[in-house]
Design an enzyme around this catalytic site. Structure first.
Site, PDB file in Angstrom:
ATOM      1  N   GLY A  93      -1.839   0.212  -3.701  1.00  0.00           N
ATOM      2  CA  GLY A  93      -0.444   0.287  -4.130  1.00  0.00           C
ATOM      3  C   GLY A  93       0.316   1.518  -3.674  1.00  0.00           C
ATOM      4  O   GLY A  93       1.228   1.959  -4.370  1.00  0.00           O
ATOM      5  N   ASN A 127       2.372   1.566  -1.239  1.00  0.00           N
ATOM      6  CA  ASN A 127       3.737   1.081  -0.996  1.00  0.00           C
ATOM      7  C   ASN A 127       4.496   0.901  -2.302  1.00  0.00           C
ATOM      8  O   ASN A 127       5.692   1.183  -2.370  1.00  0.00           O
ATOM      9  CB  ASN A 127       3.709  -0.219  -0.183  1.00  0.00           C
ATOM     10  CG  ASN A 127       3.556   0.069   1.295  1.00  0.00           C
ATOM     11  OD1 ASN A 127       4.468   0.572   1.950  1.00  0.00           O
ATOM     12  ND2 ASN A 127       2.374  -0.215   1.821  1.00  0.00           N
ATOM     13  N   HIS A 178       4.496  -5.382   6.766  1.00  0.00           N
ATOM     14  CA  HIS A 178       3.316  -5.633   7.597  1.00  0.00           C
ATOM     15  C   HIS A 178       3.075  -4.407   8.482  1.00  0.00           C
ATOM     16  O   HIS A 178       4.016  -3.884   9.083  1.00  0.00           O
ATOM     17  CB  HIS A 178       3.534  -6.888   8.453  1.00  0.00           C
ATOM     18  CG  HIS A 178       2.326  -7.215   9.280  1.00  0.00           C
ATOM     19  ND1 HIS A 178       1.202  -7.806   8.740  1.00  0.00           N
ATOM     20  CD2 HIS A 178       2.051  -6.973  10.584  1.00  0.00           C
ATOM     21  CE1 HIS A 178       0.292  -7.932   9.691  1.00  0.00           C
ATOM     22  NE2 HIS A 178       0.771  -7.439  10.821  1.00  0.00           N
ATOM     23  N   ASP A 209       3.818 -14.035   8.360  1.00  0.00           N
ATOM     24  CA  ASP A 209       4.467 -12.957   9.126  1.00  0.00           C
ATOM     25  C   ASP A 209       5.523 -13.495  10.093  1.00  0.00           C
ATOM     26  O   ASP A 209       5.885 -12.817  11.063  1.00  0.00           O
ATOM     27  CB  ASP A 209       3.433 -12.114   9.891  1.00  0.00           C
ATOM     28  CG  ASP A 209       2.452 -11.408   8.954  1.00  0.00           C
ATOM     29  OD1 ASP A 209       2.863 -11.018   7.852  1.00  0.00           O
ATOM     30  OD2 ASP A 209       1.277 -11.265   9.323  1.00  0.00           O
TER      31      ASP A 209
END
Ligand code: GAR
Length: 206
Positions: free
Chosen positions: A14, A16, A112, A153
């Site tokens: 985590g 991000n 990503h 993606d």
């Protein structure tokens, strides 16, 4: 001020999520507010980060639900009951079905760790992405934030930032640099950008 309710979906450490929390605290994210964190992994450290920040955090696993469909139904229930308008996938290691992504069209974003369309799609996640970039021998990599649709993606790109590869990089070293120099910057910026767009749409409906 009215804000977009944001849910962050996580599976691991985590970092991000940490960057998103800091960005809201620092006013980089102004149009949205992180209201819910959902982990699909029991005991993910991201849950602890959420709790420390005072954000409601829950765990929903596929194993406990029994199937992908039941898992997604639980997610949908939680997202709806919390009034979530934007979903941020931040290291969420589960591919969502077309049924799910089309329910939240233009309301799911993902970070990503490469410059899409390189090193992305099914099988490219986490450290594997950086291993592939080093194996290929590219000199520049980076991170991408994109909308999520039914193609892994494959949704429209919102932001990208490049990162140089250096002599002696290992997948671990590169992963850290891509996070620091790209992901932790563009994910909060993209979250603000999309929250602002959604606030605008809300205005049009009222
Ligand atoms: C991040 O590098 C993120 O970009 C990547 O997993 C890591 C999660 O780290 N996501 C993917 O590979 C998705 N395809 P975090 O839990 O510390 O944020």
């Amino acid at each position: 001020m009215e804000k977009i309710k944001v849910a962050v979906l996580v599976s691991g450490g985590g970092t991000n999520l940490g960057a998103l929390i800091a960005a809201e605290r620092d006013g980089i994210i102004r149009s949205g507010t992180i209201s819910l964190v959902i982990s699909n992994k029991v005991g993910a450290y991201a849950l602890e980060r959420a709790r420390v920040a005072g954000i409601e955090a829950i765990t929903v696993t596929k194993a406990e639900c029994g199937s992908q469909e039941a898992f997604e139904n639980r997610l949908i229930e939680e997202l709806r009951s919390h009034g979530i308008e934007l979903i941020v996938l931040a290291g969420f290691m589960s591919i969502l079905s077309e049924r799910f992504t089309s329910l939240f069209r233009d309301r799911i974003i993902n970070v990503h760790p490469s410059l899409i369309p390189s090193f992305c799609g099914k099988g490219f996640y986490g450290l594997r992405v950086h291993e592939a970039a080093l194996e290929y021998g590219v000199k520049v990599t980076g991170a991408t934030v994109h909308y999520v649709n039914e193609i892994p993606d494959g949704g429209k790109i919102i932001m990208q930032k490049s990162v140089e590869i250096r002599e002696g990089d290992t997948p671990e070293i590169l992963q850290k640099r891509v996070m620091q120099e790209a992901e932790w910057i563009i994910l909060p910026e993209a979250c603000e950008k999309v929250s602002k767009i959604l606030l605008g749409k809300r205005g049009m409906k009222d």
